[in-house]
Design a protein around this motif. Structure first.
Motif, PDB file in Angstrom:
ATOM      1  N   UNK A 406       0.826  -1.204   0.000  1.00  0.00           N
ATOM      2  CA  UNK A 406       0.000   0.000   0.000  1.00  0.00           C
ATOM      3  C   UNK A 406       0.863   1.258   0.000  1.00  0.00           C
ATOM      4  N   UNK A 407       1.919   1.229   0.803  1.00  0.00           N
ATOM      5  CA  UNK A 407       2.808   2.392   0.893  1.00  0.00           C
ATOM      6  C   UNK A 407       3.485   2.669  -0.451  1.00  0.00           C
ATOM      7  N   UNK A 408       4.049   1.629  -1.063  1.00  0.00           N
ATOM      8  CA  UNK A 408       4.765   1.833  -2.321  1.00  0.00           C
ATOM      9  C   UNK A 408       3.811   2.172  -3.464  1.00  0.00           C
ATOM     10  N   UNK A 409       2.633   1.590  -3.444  1.00  0.00           N
ATOM     11  CA  UNK A 409       1.648   1.900  -4.476  1.00  0.00           C
ATOM     12  C   UNK A 409       1.264   3.370  -4.433  1.00  0.00           C
ATOM     13  N   UNK A 410       1.031   3.881  -3.230  1.00  0.00           N
ATOM     14  CA  UNK A 410       0.681   5.296  -3.085  1.00  0.00           C
ATOM     15  C   UNK A 410       1.848   6.187  -3.492  1.00  0.00           C
ATOM     16  N   UNK A 411       3.052   5.772  -3.127  1.00  0.00           N
ATOM     17  CA  UNK A 411       4.229   6.600  -3.444  1.00  0.00           C
ATOM     18  C   UNK A 411       4.446   6.706  -4.960  1.00  0.00           C
ATOM     19  N   UNK A 412       4.367   5.588  -5.682  1.00  0.00           N
ATOM     20  CA  UNK A 412       4.594   5.621  -7.121  1.00  0.00           C
ATOM     21  C   UNK A 412       3.468   6.370  -7.828  1.00  0.00           C
ATOM     22  N   UNK A 413       2.257   6.283  -7.311  1.00  0.00           N
ATOM     23  CA  UNK A 413       1.161   7.075  -7.878  1.00  0.00           C
ATOM     24  C   UNK A 413       1.455   8.561  -7.734  1.00  0.00           C
ATOM     25  N   UNK A 414       2.005   8.958  -6.576  1.00  0.00           N
ATOM     26  CA  UNK A 414       2.371  10.364  -6.366  1.00  0.00           C
ATOM     27  C   UNK A 414       3.471  10.780  -7.346  1.00  0.00           C
ATOM     28  N   UNK A 415       4.470   9.919  -7.498  1.00  0.00           N
ATOM     29  CA  UNK A 415       5.575  10.241  -8.409  1.00  0.00           C
ATOM     30  C   UNK A 415       5.068  10.361  -9.843  1.00  0.00           C
ATOM     31  N   UNK A 416       4.183   9.444 -10.245  1.00  0.00           N
ATOM     32  CA  UNK A 416       3.629   9.534 -11.595  1.00  0.00           C
ATOM     33  C   UNK A 416       2.938  10.860 -11.827  1.00  0.00           C
TER      34      UNK A 416
END
Length: 709
Positions: A406-416
């Motif tokens: 969940x943490x990494x999914x949210x982080x990569x969505x933010x970066x995108x």
């Protein structure tokens, strides 16, 4: 052909001759259609079976009630002719032939291929191959391909053209590993009818293809290829080429594999560069460069900011950036202040930037990491054209706990979101080309992120992207070289011309020449010398003598009538020893003072045609081999670039107190020399002016060699 191929590569009905439940090619051709979700009609053809992989068979193409759009021929070589006859009988107009043993297999194979070509053309059938595994059209969900297609292949805008069928599987796996989305993949085989340039033209016109990657063993139609490359550049479509055969060993391998003669690699390099084609030297570089060009906006400059979490990575990137001609400017005062306030006190705030483990000391309060915040700060700096961001190595290769996912999914969505909103490109790069795992890849795919595969290939790809955009910008402002009308009367002769005839051709094209008088007797030589002014040069003039100085046919720096009389006898005697009565006389010219001697020569490359070489002249051309090449025609701006690229460039500016030259004036004269060579037309074999004497704004041709056939 481009219009014909549009239908060829998008059939809605397809027959597979040699379809089978277990034979490699016949099985894969059917199963690949299922893998790629082909929704058209599939007809297996096998006289010994009623069904193949659950699909009802026909015994022959002649049993079809109506023609299919394309037939895939996975039959032995001795059956190909009859299959083609059946296809023509029922009105099939497109065929892929995998059978080997044709043009690549020696004289008998070449005879069979010529017969196959004639037969196909008589029946109006377009053939891809033979000796060809086929093609895959990811855009339209169709394949006529006999090797295995890996599962979960990413779709995108990179088209692939390969002159090696066996490498296709490698290319597909590399594309999947590095998330390079493909539109079409076409294997060329022996190119009996459909050639690589035909597929290139088709892909330039294909709306789904934005970048074209090519593995080439031979460029068979060089002039057409360069025309298409310029068309692609004008359309904003990059062509990336991995051309092999650049060593004698590689050339022999290419000869054995394709039956084509490998051209001179220096000419290939020059031709590709001047037409805006990106040349690479490995399969990894081919795919990663094509992926970058297809996924990142144009890099409008070479000023790069680098953000990483490793001091060692900063050093590696700095070295490779220098190799690629990329600039690493300092941060602007505003960015510098903002970074110093955000990063740990012990951080060294410079470009490339090691963020000094900022993620361990700062909590952003959002899905973003502190490194992501740093990337966003730097992306606003006006000193840079783009940002290289090495902050993704913290994403695990495999999925961890639900909380971590969940943490990494949210982080990569933010970066995108950050990358899409940035006013300048932010380019993610991994530390190594094998670093990205399945979990990370799934996150990148979901957020449309392209990860450059490692520092080495990543920096090469960025360098290529910057240079390609420079070429694209230049093509819209380049001057158009003037056209040439062939001099058919002069060009009708065969062999070497005399220097006097060569001078006539140069003079007709306004090339400035050192004055010269053709004489027959010693008294005429003395009279001409006194008229021209001492010191003078005597040269034997004969079409039978290409290199006059080698046989003693040149006398320099003659300062009196007595010296002229002695030299005349020696030069004439040397000429008659070499050529007998086939001499036109002796040329008398004034001796020029010390200047810079240059060289301009034109030879005819078997692939690309007339090619200009420019370098230092006199004896230095062979000693230093410092030359720049361009395929003709060229503009004066092109020649200025050629002269500027020489290692000996400082000599033209008067290095160490030497004579200076007017580079623009030299370029003007060399353009006229090139124009003179093209005026000969298709009979040109070689055209050489060596030396070209230059001093300040004075430029003259001192000697010329012309050979026609």
């Amino acid at each position: 052909m481009a219009d014909r191929l549009k239908a060829f590569f998008a059939p809605r009905s397809l027959a597979v001759v040699g379809a089978s439940d277990n034979a490699y090619w016949g099985r894969n051709a059917i199963t690949n259609l299922k893998i790629i979700d082909f929704d058209g009609q599939v007809v297996p053809v096998n006289p010994k079976r009623k069904t193949v992989l659950g699909i009802e068979c026909v015994t022959s193409l002649r049993d079809l009630s109506k023609p299919v759009d394309l037939v895939y021929v996975a039959a032995p070589i001795d059956a190909v002719s009859s299959v083609l006859s059946d296809a023509g009988h029922v009105g099939i107009r497109n065929a892929v032939i995998i059978s080997a043993g044709f043009g690549e297999a020696g004289v008998e194979g070449q005879r069979l291929q010529a017969s196959l070509k004639d037969d196909a053309q008589e029946k109006g059938i377009t053939i891809l191959g033979p000796n060809c595994p086929g093609f895959i059209n990811f855009t339209d969900g169709v394949s006529a391909y006999g090797q295995e297609i890996p599962s979960s292949m990413p779709k995108g805008s990179v088209g692939i053209i390969l002159q090696s069928g066996a490498l296709t599987s490698v290319i597909l796996k590399l594309a999947r590993t590095h998330a390079v989305g493909l539109s079409k993949v076409v294997c060329m085989g022996n190119e009996a009818i459909v050639r690589a340039v035909d597929v290139l033209e088709y892909m330039i016109a294909d709306e789904a293809t934005q970048v074209i990657a090519m593995f080439l063993e031979q460029i068979r139609d060089g002039d057409h290829f360069l025309q298409l490359a310029r068309r692609a550049l004008e359309a904003g479509k990059a062509i990336v080429v991995f051309k092999v055969g650049r060593t004698p060993e590689g050339q022999r391998a290419a000869l054995a594999h394709t039956g084509a003669v490998a051209g001179d690699d220096a000419v290939v390099e020059a031709a590709l560069r001047q037409s805006g084609v990106v040349r690479v030297h490995s399969l990894e570089e081919l795919l990663i460069t094509a992926g970058l060009l297809s996924r990142v906006p144009p890099l409008k400059g070479a000023r790069m900011a680098v953000i990483t979490g490793s001091g060692g990575a900063c050093d590696i990137i700095a070295d490779r950036a220098s190799d690629e001609g990329l600039q690493l400017p300092s941060f602007s005062p505003g960015t510098l202040a903002e970074l110093k306030a955000y990063l740990p006190k012990f951080a060294t705030v410079q470009n490339p930037l090691d963020t000094a483990a900022v993620d361990t000391v700062r909590d952003t309060g959002t899905a973003a990491t502190a490194m992501d915040v740093v990337a966003e700060i730097v992306s606003r700096d006006p000193n840079f054209d783009f940002v290289l961001y090495n902050g993704f190595n913290v994403v695990p290769q495999v999925a961890g706990s639900a909380e971590d996912q969940e943490k990494h999914t949210a982080r990569i969505a933010h970066v995108g979101h950050m990358l899409r909103q940035s006013e300048k490109p932010i380019i993610p790069v991994s530390l190594s080309c094998m670093e990205v795992g399945p979990f990370a890849s799934s996150l990148y795919d979901a957020n449309d992120l392209f990860m450059l595969g490692g520092i080495e290939f990543g920096l090469k790809a960025i360098g290529h992207a910057v240079r390609w955009n420079q070429a694209r910008t230049k093509v819209h402002t380049a001057e158009t070289p003037r056209k040439t009308v062939p001099l058919t009367v002069l060009a009708s002769r065969k062999g070497a011309w005399s220097e006097f005839e060569g001078r006539q051709l140069l003079d007709a094209n306004d090339v400035p020449l050192v004055p010269a008088t053709l004489v027959q007797t010693v008294d005429e030589a003395v009279k001409a010398s006194e008229s021209l002014g001492y010191p003078v040069v005597l040269k034997i003039c004969s079409a039978a003598i290409a290199h006059k100085s080698d046989i003693g046919g040149v006398a320099l720096n003659l300062r009196s009538a007595d010296e002229v009389r002695t030299a005349f006898a020696s030069v004439e005697q040397a000429g008659r020893r070499e050529a007998g009565d086939k001499i036109d006389g002796v040329l008398v010219s004034p001796m020029r003072p010390r200047g810079v001697e240059l060289f301009a020569g034109v030879t005819v490359d078997p692939s690309f045609g007339p090619t200009l070489a420019v370098g230092l002249g006199g004896v230095w051309i062979e000693v230093l081999r410092d030359v720049s090449l361009r395929v003709l025609p060229v503009s004066e701006a092109d020649v200025v670039e050629m002269l500027s690229s020489l290692r000996a460039r400082p000599l033209l500016d008067g290095a160490r107190g030497g004579p200076k030259v007017d580079i623009a004036k030299v370029a003007q004269v060399i353009c006229k020399i090139a124009h003179a060579s093209l005026s000969i037309g298709p009979n040109l074999q070689a055209f050489e002016v060596n030396p070209i004497w230059a001093l300040d704004d004075r430029v003259e041709a001192l000697d010329v060699l012309v050979v026609t056939d």
